[in-house]
Motif scaffolding. Sequence first.
Motif, mmCIF file in Angstrom:
data_model
loop_
_atom_site.group_PDB
_atom_site.id
_atom_site.type_symbol
_atom_site.label_atom_id
_atom_site.label_comp_id
_atom_site.label_asym_id
_atom_site.label_seq_id
_atom_site.Cartn_x
_atom_site.Cartn_y
_atom_site.Cartn_z
ATOM 1 N N LEU A 28 0.842 -1.190 0.000
ATOM 2 C CA LEU A 28 0.000 0.000 0.000
ATOM 3 C C LEU A 28 0.876 1.238 0.000
ATOM 4 C CD1 LEU A 28 -2.771 1.490 0.451
ATOM 5 C CD2 LEU A 28 -2.314 1.270 2.904
ATOM 6 N N THR A 29 0.613 2.140 -0.916
ATOM 7 C CA THR A 29 1.260 3.447 -0.921
ATOM 8 C C THR A 29 0.172 4.489 -0.713
ATOM 9 O OG1 THR A 29 3.030 2.740 -2.415
ATOM 10 C CG2 THR A 29 2.626 5.101 -2.246
ATOM 11 N N GLY A 30 0.273 5.225 0.370
ATOM 12 C CA GLY A 30 -0.778 6.185 0.671
ATOM 13 C C GLY A 30 -0.344 7.226 1.679
ATOM 14 N N ILE A 31 -1.247 8.142 1.949
ATOM 15 C CA ILE A 31 -1.007 9.211 2.918
ATOM 16 C C ILE A 31 -1.065 8.640 4.332
ATOM 17 C CG2 ILE A 31 -1.897 11.372 3.877
ATOM 18 C CD1 ILE A 31 -0.698 11.770 1.158
ATOM 19 N N ALA A 32 -0.093 9.013 5.143
ATOM 20 C CA ALA A 32 -0.064 8.618 6.554
ATOM 21 C C ALA A 32 -0.498 9.801 7.410
ATOM 22 C CB ALA A 32 1.326 8.164 6.960
ATOM 23 N N ALA A 33 -1.477 9.572 8.263
ATOM 24 C CA ALA A 33 -1.979 10.629 9.146
ATOM 25 C C ALA A 33 -1.407 10.463 10.544
ATOM 26 C CB ALA A 33 -3.500 10.593 9.203
ATOM 27 N N PRO A 34 -0.933 11.540 11.160
ATOM 28 C CA PRO A 34 -0.375 11.456 12.506
ATOM 29 C C PRO A 34 -1.450 11.595 13.582
ATOM 30 C CG PRO A 34 -0.047 13.672 11.659
ATOM 31 C CD PRO A 34 -0.785 12.897 10.593
ATOM 32 N N MET A 35 -1.458 10.663 14.524
ATOM 33 C CA MET A 35 -2.380 10.745 15.662
ATOM 34 C C MET A 35 -1.594 10.326 16.907
ATOM 35 S SD MET A 35 -6.252 9.251 16.003
ATOM 36 C CE MET A 35 -6.832 10.281 14.680
ATOM 37 N N PRO A 36 -0.800 11.231 17.467
ATOM 38 C CA PRO A 36 0.146 10.868 18.523
ATOM 39 C C PRO A 36 -0.455 10.617 19.902
ATOM 40 C CG PRO A 36 0.277 13.218 18.029
ATOM 41 C CD PRO A 36 -0.644 12.629 17.023
ATOM 42 N N MET A 37 -1.764 10.673 20.049
ATOM 43 C CA MET A 37 -2.386 10.417 21.345
ATOM 44 C C MET A 37 -2.129 8.992 21.804
ATOM 45 S SD MET A 37 -6.129 12.082 20.611
ATOM 46 C CE MET A 37 -6.769 11.467 22.170
ATOM 47 N N ILE A 38 -1.943 8.804 23.105
ATOM 48 C CA ILE A 38 -1.836 7.463 23.666
ATOM 49 C C ILE A 38 -3.212 7.010 24.162
ATOM 50 C CG2 ILE A 38 0.585 7.799 24.312
ATOM 51 C CD1 ILE A 38 -0.384 8.029 27.244
ATOM 52 N N ASN A 39 -3.363 5.697 24.310
ATOM 53 C CA ASN A 39 -4.595 5.112 24.858
ATOM 54 C C ASN A 39 -5.847 5.507 24.084
ATOM 55 O OD1 ASN A 39 -3.100 3.903 27.000
ATOM 56 N ND2 ASN A 39 -3.204 5.822 28.146
ATOM 57 N N ILE A 40 -5.764 5.514 22.758
ATOM 58 C CA ILE A 40 -6.956 5.733 21.944
ATOM 59 C C ILE A 40 -7.796 4.469 22.036
ATOM 60 C CG2 ILE A 40 -7.840 6.063 19.603
ATOM 61 C CD1 ILE A 40 -5.365 7.749 19.020
ATOM 62 N N ASP A 41 -8.940 4.562 22.722
ATOM 63 C CA ASP A 41 -9.724 3.345 22.960
ATOM 64 C C ASP A 41 -10.792 3.154 21.883
ATOM 65 O OD1 ASP A 41 -11.996 4.885 23.677
ATOM 66 O OD2 ASP A 41 -11.455 4.865 25.795
ATOM 67 N N THR A 42 -11.447 2.001 21.945
ATOM 68 C CA THR A 42 -12.408 1.662 20.901
ATOM 69 C C THR A 42 -13.642 2.560 20.940
ATOM 70 O OG1 THR A 42 -13.263 -0.107 22.334
ATOM 71 C CG2 THR A 42 -11.666 -0.735 20.635
ATOM 72 N N ASP A 43 -13.964 3.147 22.093
ATOM 73 C CA ASP A 43 -15.091 4.071 22.164
ATOM 74 C C ASP A 43 -14.756 5.386 21.479
ATOM 75 O OD1 ASP A 43 -17.837 4.504 23.130
ATOM 76 O OD2 ASP A 43 -16.931 6.100 24.330
ATOM 77 N N ALA A 60 -6.453 9.653 3.961
ATOM 78 C CA ALA A 60 -5.368 8.879 4.582
ATOM 79 C C ALA A 60 -5.732 7.398 4.608
ATOM 80 C CB ALA A 60 -5.104 9.386 5.991
ATOM 81 N N GLU A 61 -4.748 6.560 4.346
ATOM 82 C CA GLU A 61 -4.930 5.110 4.398
ATOM 83 C C GLU A 61 -4.060 4.455 5.465
ATOM 84 O OE1 GLU A 61 -5.640 3.318 0.201
ATOM 85 O OE2 GLU A 61 -4.279 5.029 -0.083
ATOM 86 N N ILE A 62 -3.191 5.275 6.061
ATOM 87 C CA ILE A 62 -2.267 4.788 7.085
ATOM 88 C C ILE A 62 -2.395 5.715 8.292
ATOM 89 C CG2 ILE A 62 0.177 4.366 7.648
ATOM 90 C CD1 ILE A 62 0.540 4.142 4.494
ATOM 91 N N LEU A 63 -2.447 5.135 9.472
ATOM 92 C CA LEU A 63 -2.551 5.907 10.698
ATOM 93 C C LEU A 63 -1.330 5.614 11.556
ATOM 94 C CD1 LEU A 63 -4.721 7.818 11.902
ATOM 95 C CD2 LEU A 63 -5.597 5.849 13.156
ATOM 96 N N VAL A 64 -0.623 6.668 11.962
ATOM 97 C CA VAL A 64 0.516 6.524 12.864
ATOM 98 C C VAL A 64 0.064 7.035 14.228
ATOM 99 C CG1 VAL A 64 2.943 7.061 13.293
ATOM 100 C CG2 VAL A 64 2.095 6.922 10.933
ATOM 101 N N ALA A 65 -0.013 6.128 15.193
ATOM 102 C CA ALA A 65 -0.681 6.443 16.453
ATOM 103 C C ALA A 65 0.235 6.279 17.662
ATOM 104 C CB ALA A 65 -1.916 5.558 16.600
ATOM 105 N N GLY A 66 -0.298 6.706 18.809
ATOM 106 C CA GLY A 66 0.415 6.568 20.063
ATOM 107 C C GLY A 66 0.262 5.175 20.664
ATOM 108 N N ASP A 67 0.862 4.997 21.809
ATOM 109 C CA ASP A 67 0.913 3.699 22.488
ATOM 110 C C ASP A 67 -0.472 3.208 22.907
ATOM 111 O OD1 ASP A 67 2.589 1.609 23.615
ATOM 112 O OD2 ASP A 67 1.979 2.370 25.569
ATOM 113 N N ASN A 68 -0.637 1.888 22.942
ATOM 114 C CA ASN A 68 -1.841 1.221 23.446
ATOM 115 C C ASN A 68 -3.081 1.551 22.615
ATOM 116 O OD1 ASN A 68 -3.087 -0.547 25.278
ATOM 117 N ND2 ASN A 68 -3.709 1.128 26.624
#
Length: 201
Positions: A7-22, A68-76
């Motif tokens: 996959l080649t696509g735009i990566a979106a930054p979401m540096p928050m930690i503990n992004i939960d399913t809710d 965006a097709e790629i998400l770069v996220a924080g821990d957990n």
Amino acid sequence: MEKFTSLTGIAAPMPMINIDTDMIIPKQFLKTIKRSGLGVNLFDEMRYDDDRNEIAEFVLNKPAYRNAEILVAGDNFGCGSSREHAPWALLDFGIRVVVATSFADIFYNNCFKNGILPIVLPQEDVDKLMDDAQRGSNAVVTVDLESQTITGPDGGCIAFEVDAFRKHCLLNGLDDIGLSLEKSAQIDAFEVAAAQARPWV
């Protein structure tokens, strides 16, 4: 399930930690059993205000990251309840890859079952990708599952690990039903033998 090879696509930054399913898909949208239509409510409480207007500052509302097709996220990432609607919403929005230093186990497993590649990397590699992702429309990243590499916009390459069986399933588009259907010949043979052995059943 759609195959995942590269996959080649735009990566979106979401540096928050503990992004939960809710946060990924709030509970009021869990009434459906369909996998489609949830993308509009992905990160609903962060994307919209009380009047359903988009919050301009939220990353996926910014013009550069709408596709965006790629998400770069924080821990957990993906912690909280075990709702499978979370990967459904990500996939329906168009996210096929999530990169983080760690994931909640159930969410991690659900990603593979729905055609999303969750990638676990050390913090220093996530930081590099987060920096790449902050380039807006220039944040083009290539994820190659076959070679298990991520290539950034400047050509830098990061290797990642993935379980061999899960890799096989993604490369071949096999969810749990697909895996069962791979054994259809053996299943048919068993049913014939069982019917012959117990014709009264």
